[in-house]
Design an enzyme around this catalytic site. Structure first.
Site, mmCIF file in Angstrom:
data_model
loop_
_atom_site.group_PDB
_atom_site.id
_atom_site.type_symbol
_atom_site.label_atom_id
_atom_site.label_comp_id
_atom_site.label_asym_id
_atom_site.label_seq_id
_atom_site.Cartn_x
_atom_site.Cartn_y
_atom_site.Cartn_z
ATOM 1 C CB CYS A 181 -0.929 -0.003 1.215
ATOM 2 S SG CYS A 181 -1.905 1.502 1.343
ATOM 3 C CB CYS A 222 -0.511 2.510 4.037
ATOM 4 S SG CYS A 222 -2.116 1.962 3.495
ATOM 5 C CG ASP A 223 3.036 1.111 4.777
ATOM 6 O OD1 ASP A 223 2.407 1.662 5.694
ATOM 7 O OD2 ASP A 223 2.911 -0.084 4.497
#
Ligand SMILES: Cc1cc2nc3c(=O)[nH]c(=O)nc-3n(C[C@H](O)[C@H](O)[C@H](O)COP(=O)(O)OP(=O)(O)OC[C@H]3O[C@@H](n4cnc5c(N)ncnc54)[C@H](O)[C@@H]3O)c2cc1C
Lengths: 76, 427
Positions: free
Chosen positions: B253, B256-257
């Site tokens: 992701c 997200c990261d």
């Protein structure tokens, strides 16, 4: 009790984890690791990885949004 | 609302329900709620029969938002039993059977509440998965005044919740962020009265009865029709130690990261729209983003490719696959192999984002509906599976194009046919 949530604003699991803590009346410090590099390094050292969220629950490190683990820690 | 007003609302509530020291049956209802309308006369009837022994009170949740939140009243209607300021026995919600209400009242009065920790909710339509397909279906069934529950194992939005920006969905003035689109969809669905249950994974289904049964960790859901919209999850990178390195340099992701890779050298594996677009997005953080592509061209759209090639921070290695991940605690190197020449090389990297397609989430439905050899659910163009009353929509279906636009389209179709099915069965 000291709870820290290492998160990024764009990560849905972070939002979920924070919402879950709020619903369970746990106060926590929200740390945006995309803004604060020193804290980002701290998170990586503590958790041994780079994925968010990371929750430091009284020294217990939880990687990801692990609902059952959190529930357990909250109720004990 | 300030704290004092909140406390006041709670106190007033407690005072009211136990006015004369009796136990209480408390009904929570909302506007625009078909099962509430059905239940109201039942509640009135029992309140006449039992009001000597137990208090009957009903509240519109909009009048007591604090109490509703504290008691976590999520389904409409909900009946809660209170005794000496505490909730007694388990609650009832959704389409409530008169016999269940009677039994509960007797139990509360007799002080015998058999320990039942599971909740039971009966609805018209249960939708499994709150991605764009499930949310679109919910919008239609809720507007058809069917009592609709949408259940998601995580939070609403599905894959869209973790996408930076969407530029190919109509009606968004050119571009919209994933979370924003999800927020709009969720708002619209809730406005129409559908109920959203987050963090509740469906683990079992039984479609054999007239009422379909859907099971989560803590709740038994029953519905006249079920719409499957469980979407898909990222395909894991096919290398050894994949699991070991997850989060330690290997990610799925980017939204997200990605921010954890400031000034880093990262690679993106893939060549489709998602890979090419997320590679460009990752240049916001990374110093350099190299795409590892197993063929000699991208399958991504022309406009996506143009952004990629125009970006000074991106690069691509063609005809190449990741063979090995290396590093002590974190990935610091990968072994690449050119699949034309067989030549292997080592490359230093800080992180890898893998976007090599998705696999459908259908394990749970195996043996219950028709599924093809790749795990996709088979439907006709009305989104009907082989089981009457069971529909599938969005990325879980066997189809050629998997985009938000047609996930939303599928959802609308599934809902319309579910509605037709329910009204013909009700006749
Ligand atoms: C990185 C990326 C970028 C993309 N960009 C675009 C784009 O720009 N434009 C575009 O049109 N499309 C894009 N897509 C594709 C698009 O997101 C999907 O086609 C779409 O989200 C499919 O919707 P869906 O509702 O079928 O499934 P999903 O979005 O996968 O949602 C399924 C939901 O079901 C839930 N679920 C699964 N199993 C269970 C269970 N057992 N119990 C309860 N809930 C469950 C999941 O938690 C999830 O929320 C992109 C995809 C990715 C991964």
């Amino acid at each position: 009790m000291a709870v820290k949530v290492y998160s990024t604003p764009t990560c849905p699991y972070c939002t979920m984890a924070k919402k879950f803590l709020k619903e369970n009346n746990v106060t926590f410090q929200d740390i945006d690791v995309s803004k604060d590099r020193q804290q980002a390094m701290e998170m990586v050292t503590k958790s041994g990885q780079r994925g968010v969220p990371v929750i430091d629950f009284n020294g217990q490190i939880i990687v990801g949004f692990d609902k059952s683990r959190l529930t357990h820690l909250i109720s004990h | 609302m300030d704290n004092e007003a909140k406390i006041e609302e709670m106190n007033a509530f407690h005072k009211k329900i136990h006015e004369n020291g009796k136990a209480a049956v408390v009904l929570f209802y909302s506007n625009n709620c078909p099962p509430c309308d059905v239940f109201e006369p039942v509640f009135d009837k029992y309140s006449m029969g039992y009001s000597k022994d137990i208090n009957f009170l009903s509240f519109n949740i909009k009048d007591i938002p604090v109490v509703s939140e504290r008691l976590m009243v999520r389904s409409m209607p909900t009946v809660i039993f209170m005794k000496a300021g505490e909730e007694a026995c388990s609650r009832l919600s959704g389409y409530i059977e008169p016999s269940d209400l009677k039994e509960k009242i007797e139990n509360v009065l007799g002080g015998i509440c058999p320990k039942e920790s599971r909740k039971k909710v009966t609805a018209d339509v249960v939708i499994i998965g709150a991605g764009p397909a499930g949310l679109s279906a919910a919008l239609y069934t809720a507007r058809a005044r069917l009592y609709t529950i949408v259940i998601d194992r995580a939070m609403p939005g599905g894959q869209v919740a973790t996408t930076f920006t969407i530029e190919n969905y109509a009606g968004t003035k050119g571009s919209i962020t994933g979370p924003e689109l999800v927020e709009n969809m969720v708002g619209q669905v809730e406005e129409q009265g559908a109920e959203l249950v987050e963090l509740n994974e469906i683990t079992e289904v039984d479609f054999s009865g007239k009422l379909k049964h859907v099971v989560s960790e803590d709740t038994d859901y029953y519905a006249k029709a079920v719409i499957i919209a469980t979407g898909a999850q990222p395909r894991p990178l096919p290398v050894e130690k994949e699991e070991e390195y997850r989060g330690r340099g290997l990610h799925y992701c980017a939204t997200c990261d990605g921010a954890l890779y400031q000034d880093a050298d990262i690679i993106v594996v893939g060549g489709g729209n998602s890979a090419v677009e997320e590679a460009v997005n990752l240049t916001k953080f990374a110093r350099k983003v190299t795409l590892i592509n197993r063929s000699d061209g991208f399958s991504a759209t022309k406009s996506g490719q143009k952004k990629f090639f125009d970006n000074p921070k991106t690069d691509v290695i063609w005809n190449t696959e990741v063979r090995e991940l290396k590093g002590e605690m974190f990935i610091d190197r990968v072994i690449l192999e050119n699949n034309k020449t067989g030549e292997k090389s080592e490359m230093a990297v800080d992180g890898i984002f893998t976007l090599i397609g998705m696999i459908p989430r259908t394990e749970l439905f195996k043996g219950h509906v028709n599924i093809d050899e790749n795990g996709y659910i088979l439907t006709n163009e009305n989104m009907e599976t082989d089981i009457p009353g069971i529909y599938a929509c969005g990325d879980v279906r066997r189809k050629y194009v998997r985009q938000i636009a047609n996930a939303v389209g599928d959802g609308a179709i599934a809902a319309i046919f579910a509605e037709k099915y329910i009204s013909s069965e009700d006749e």
